[in-house]
Design a protein around this motif. Sequence first.
Motif, short mmCIF file in Angstrom:
data_model
loop_
_atom_site.label_atom_id
_atom_site.label_comp_id
_atom_site.label_asym_id
_atom_site.label_seq_id
_atom_site.Cartn_x
_atom_site.Cartn_y
_atom_site.Cartn_z
N MET A 138 -3.10 4.91 -9.46
CA MET A 138 -3.84 4.40 -8.38
C MET A 138 -1.86 4.02 -7.68
SD MET A 138 -6.31 3.86 -9.16
CE MET A 138 -7.62 2.70 -10.26
N ASN A 139 -1.71 4.94 -7.33
CA ASN A 139 -0.13 5.23 -6.63
C ASN A 139 -0.04 4.26 -5.48
OD1 ASN A 139 2.77 5.16 -6.43
ND2 ASN A 139 2.23 6.83 -5.93
N GLN A 140 -1.27 4.83 -4.29
CA GLN A 140 -2.29 4.36 -3.05
C GLN A 140 -2.73 3.19 -3.40
OE1 GLN A 140 -5.70 7.14 -2.28
NE2 GLN A 140 -6.96 5.40 -2.08
N ILE A 141 -3.16 2.25 -4.22
CA ILE A 141 -3.26 1.09 -4.22
C ILE A 141 -2.04 0.00 -4.39
CG2 ILE A 141 -4.42 -0.79 -5.88
CD1 ILE A 141 -6.45 1.02 -6.24
N ASN A 142 -1.42 1.04 -4.70
CA ASN A 142 0.36 -0.24 -4.57
C ASN A 142 1.51 0.32 -3.62
OD1 ASN A 142 -0.16 -0.36 -7.43
ND2 ASN A 142 1.05 1.36 -8.83
N GLN A 143 0.71 0.98 -3.09
CA GLN A 143 1.75 1.10 -1.59
C GLN A 143 0.65 0.81 -0.83
OE1 GLN A 143 1.24 5.67 -1.12
NE2 GLN A 143 2.31 6.34 -1.86
N VAL A 144 -0.15 0.39 -1.04
CA VAL A 144 -1.34 -0.87 0.19
C VAL A 144 -1.04 -1.84 -0.48
CG1 VAL A 144 -3.22 -1.14 1.34
CG2 VAL A 144 -2.61 0.93 1.05
N VAL A 145 -0.24 -2.31 -1.72
CA VAL A 145 -0.55 -3.91 -1.96
C VAL A 145 0.99 -3.84 -1.67
CG1 VAL A 145 0.43 -5.16 -3.75
CG2 VAL A 145 -2.14 -3.73 -3.88
N HIS A 146 1.96 -2.64 -1.71
CA HIS A 146 3.04 -3.36 -1.08
C HIS A 146 3.44 -3.40 0.00
CE1 HIS A 146 8.14 -2.82 -1.20
NE2 HIS A 146 7.88 -2.12 0.43
N GLN A 147 2.60 -2.78 1.09
CA GLN A 147 2.64 -2.45 2.30
C GLN A 147 2.20 -4.45 2.99
OE1 GLN A 147 0.37 0.53 2.98
NE2 GLN A 147 1.88 1.04 5.40
N LEU A 148 1.65 -5.12 2.27
CA LEU A 148 0.46 -5.79 2.81
C LEU A 148 1.94 -6.30 1.84
CD1 LEU A 148 -3.15 -5.77 1.20
CD2 LEU A 148 -2.13 -5.62 4.46
N SER A 149 2.67 -6.93 1.91
CA SER A 149 3.74 -7.67 0.89
C SER A 149 4.55 -7.90 1.99
CB SER A 149 3.46 -7.76 -0.41
OG SER A 149 4.10 -6.69 -1.00
N GLU A 150 5.19 -7.07 1.86
CA GLU A 150 5.93 -6.26 3.02
C GLU A 150 5.52 -7.66 4.51
OE1 GLU A 150 9.37 -4.74 3.81
OE2 GLU A 150 9.25 -5.01 1.25
N ILE A 151 4.18 -7.06 4.68
CA ILE A 151 3.95 -7.99 5.73
C ILE A 151 4.19 -8.76 6.17
CG2 ILE A 151 1.42 -8.16 8.03
CD1 ILE A 151 1.13 -5.14 6.76
N TYR A 152 3.34 -9.75 4.71
CA TYR A 152 3.35 -11.02 4.64
C TYR A 152 3.82 -11.93 3.89
CZ TYR A 152 -1.88 -10.20 7.32
OH TYR A 152 -1.84 -10.08 7.70
N THR A 153 4.97 -11.12 3.14
CA THR A 153 5.80 -12.22 2.77
C THR A 153 7.34 -12.48 3.16
OG1 THR A 153 6.21 -10.70 0.69
CG2 THR A 153 4.75 -12.20 0.25
N SER A 154 7.80 -11.47 3.95
CA SER A 154 9.37 -10.94 4.42
C SER A 154 9.19 -11.85 5.41
CB SER A 154 9.31 -9.66 4.40
OG SER A 154 8.53 -9.34 5.11
N LYS A 155 7.97 -11.92 5.98
CA LYS A 155 8.17 -12.84 7.60
C LYS A 155 7.76 -13.94 7.66
CE LYS A 155 7.24 -8.14 9.59
NZ LYS A 155 6.15 -7.66 9.70
N GLU A 156 8.86 -14.87 8.35
CA GLU A 156 8.36 -16.74 8.81
C GLU A 156 7.01 -16.24 9.30
OE1 GLU A 156 10.88 -19.25 9.35
OE2 GLU A 156 13.12 -18.41 8.51
N THR A 157 6.80 -16.01 10.06
CA THR A 157 5.53 -15.96 11.00
C THR A 157 4.79 -14.88 10.84
OG1 THR A 157 6.66 -17.26 12.58
CG2 THR A 157 4.49 -16.18 13.43
#
Length: 189
Positions: free
Chosen positions: A1-20
């Motif tokens: 399930m490594n690929q799922i974790n990678q995509v979840v990480h990418q999404l979290s970087e996009i939506y939680t590390s930026k204000e906008t």
Amino acid sequence: MNQINQVVHQLSEIYTSKETFPNCTFVYGQKSVGKSLCVKTFLENFSEIQSVVIHADECYHNKILFEAIINAFNKHELSEENGYEPFAKVDSMEEFLNQISLLDVGGSYLIVIEKAERLRDMDMNICASLLKLQEFTGLNISTLLISHLALEKLGIDDWDVVKIHVPDYNKSDVMDILMSSFDVVHRNI
């Protein structure tokens, strides 16, 4: 399930590390590779983002799409008690934008559209408008499209879209999936 974790990480970087939020994120890959599971896992882990998940194949008309989004953001469920009436009647893009604009300016919102390729069957301005919701409303709102088709086939310019590819399962992923179900299957025999 490594690929799922990678995509979840990418999404979290996009939506939680930026204000906008970005205007749009496009999650794509072959059928049955876990695109929806990745997004669902991300949404479960980041509940501070108010999200709506819409299945575009259930929305055969713009009105149904608009009202489903408005109902979900306002936590309004169609029921016998409310006469199966929507939160608001939304017949046009203008009415949809007016209703979305009523959301709390301090919130963060994400509209997830599964089977986004079905948006091609709707009015031409639907995709373009969904990709510019921030501009139209002044809210921190983003659209996340999930599809097995390439972005170009949806008729969307990719200059302002963050793309995330969900790769096919490799041998290790398949073994992990099979082994995760082994105990359940073995107990039922």
